[in-house]
Design a protein around this motif. Structure first.
Motif, mmCIF file in Angstrom:
data_model
loop_
_atom_site.group_PDB
_atom_site.id
_atom_site.type_symbol
_atom_site.label_atom_id
_atom_site.label_comp_id
_atom_site.label_asym_id
_atom_site.label_seq_id
_atom_site.Cartn_x
_atom_site.Cartn_y
_atom_site.Cartn_z
ATOM 1 N N GLY A 126 -9.001 1.957 -2.320
ATOM 2 C CA GLY A 126 -7.957 1.329 -3.130
ATOM 3 C C GLY A 126 -7.669 2.117 -4.392
ATOM 4 N N PHE A 149 0.840 -1.206 0.000
ATOM 5 C CA PHE A 149 0.000 0.000 0.000
ATOM 6 C C PHE A 149 0.874 1.255 0.000
ATOM 7 C CE2 PHE A 149 -3.160 -3.025 1.237
ATOM 8 C CZ PHE A 149 -4.387 -2.479 0.916
ATOM 9 N N LEU A 206 -7.708 -3.092 -2.292
ATOM 10 C CA LEU A 206 -6.980 -2.390 -3.350
ATOM 11 C C LEU A 206 -7.755 -2.336 -4.662
ATOM 12 C CD1 LEU A 206 -3.150 -3.245 -3.235
ATOM 13 C CD2 LEU A 206 -4.228 -0.997 -3.109
ATOM 14 N N THR A 250 -2.221 4.666 4.505
ATOM 15 C CA THR A 250 -1.385 3.550 4.029
ATOM 16 C C THR A 250 -0.273 3.246 5.025
ATOM 17 O OG1 THR A 250 0.078 4.997 2.715
ATOM 18 C CG2 THR A 250 -1.855 4.063 1.600
#
Length: 338
Positions: free
Chosen positions: A207, A79, A201, A234
């Protein structure tokens, strides 16, 4: 009338051309993951000839078990790197969260569920600090995470007095040794984490915002994406997965020491990049990350099976990191040609 029809035809051609370009780009990304899978299979075949132990059930389960810690950390780091950031503190966060949480359980009699919650909370706090320093104060992710890595290591050394914390609760032992249908709990648990990370994601607004923030932060911000919040989150995710990795490591080793996770951050970053996540941001996927971890685990497994001197381990890991950087550059040029 004819002029309007011509304009409509041009728009259709532009849309069709754009769709084809996107289709080729996705195809090349899938081929990149497939290529990595082919490399893993080929390496496995070669290793099976060099060591008869490789294809045994015990060794393959052990290989997957060794990969669980790396995969857990790599999920969060994926991420971060997709946003164009870097996190060098994951190994230290893993150590400090597991040490403080397990210490409260062992020394202070805190219930296991509370201790585990504290582990995750510590990881989240360190991730939040990383994210806020990077987004609010505009500091370099490299410098910030390097600083928090030192702080976390210092806290671990002071708290543990350079000694291991043990014994772990019976529930930790069960987590590390138990299985369901002959599949260890650890492997099943990490598989669930990977599926959740993939869904976040690929199938959520968050995401898509992560990809947008890494691909072009300014354009994403002008489009209404709260890029600073996204980037901060993140790092929180990376801190949480590092803490969970510490929990799994302490369960496997049945203790936690001050040196837990030392040097692991570079291995994790190498695995993520080898798996197709670009250091420049905007590209990456969970499947590729998992394949990258498996490849690195295969290399370590080969070193053990072939009785290669331990001193070569660092040399091999350093070489793998350089190869990862070269692959990233090549991958970007390859995708641009699409």
């Amino acid at each position: 009338m004819q002029q309007e029809q011509t304009q409509v035809n041009r728009k259709i051609e532009l849309v069709s051309s754009k769709d084809k370009t996107q289709g080729r780009k996705k195809l090349k990304q899938y081929l990149g993951s497939l290529g990595l899978l082919i490399v893993i299979v080929a390496f496995g075949i070669v290793l099976s000839f060099m060591s008869p132990v490789f294809l045994t059930k015990t060794n393959l389960i052990n290989l997957l078990m060794q990969s669980t810690i790396l995969v857990t950390l790599a999920l969060g780091v994926t991420f971060v790197i997709i946003t164009g950031g870097i996190d060098l503190s994951v190994g230290a966060i893993m150590a400090v969260s597991s040490a403080l949480g397990l210490g409260l359980i062992v020394y202070n009699g805190v219930p296991v569920i509370v201790g585990v919650f504290i582990m995750v909370l510590i990881g989240a706090v360190f991730g939040l600090v990383n994210g806020l320093f990077i987004t609010k104060l505009q500091l370099s992710p490299l410098i910030v995470t390097l600083g928090t890595m030192g702080i976390a290591r210092g806290i671990v050394l002071i708290y543990t007095n350079s000694a291991n914390i043990d014994p772990v609760p019976n529930s930790f032992v069960t987590l590390a040794t138990g299985s369901l249908f002959s599949i260890p709990y650890l492997i099943l648990l990490v598989a669930v984490f990977a599926i959740i990370a993939h869904i976040i994601l690929k199938n959520t607004v968050f995401g898509r915002s992560v990809y947008a923030s890494g691909g072009n932060e300014l354009a994403a911000r002008l489009s209404g994406v709260r890029t600073k919040t996204i980037i901060t989150l993140t790092y929180v995710i990376s801190g949480v997965t590092a803490a969970i990795g510490g929990l799994l490591l302490s369960a496997r080793l049945e203790s936690v020491g001050p040196t837990a996770g030392t040097g692991l951050e570079l291995t994790v970053i190498a695995a993520v990049v080898i798996g197709g996540t670009s250091l420049f941001g905007g590209q990456g996927n969970i499947l590729g990350t998992i394949l990258g971890v498996i490849l690195i685990s295969l290399v370590s497994n080969a070193i053990n099976l072939l009785s290669v001197p331990p001193a070569w381990d660092s040399l091999v890991q350093g070489s793998v990191i350089l190869v990862a950087a070269l692959l990233d550059v090549y991958r970007r040029k390859f995708l641009k040609s699409a």
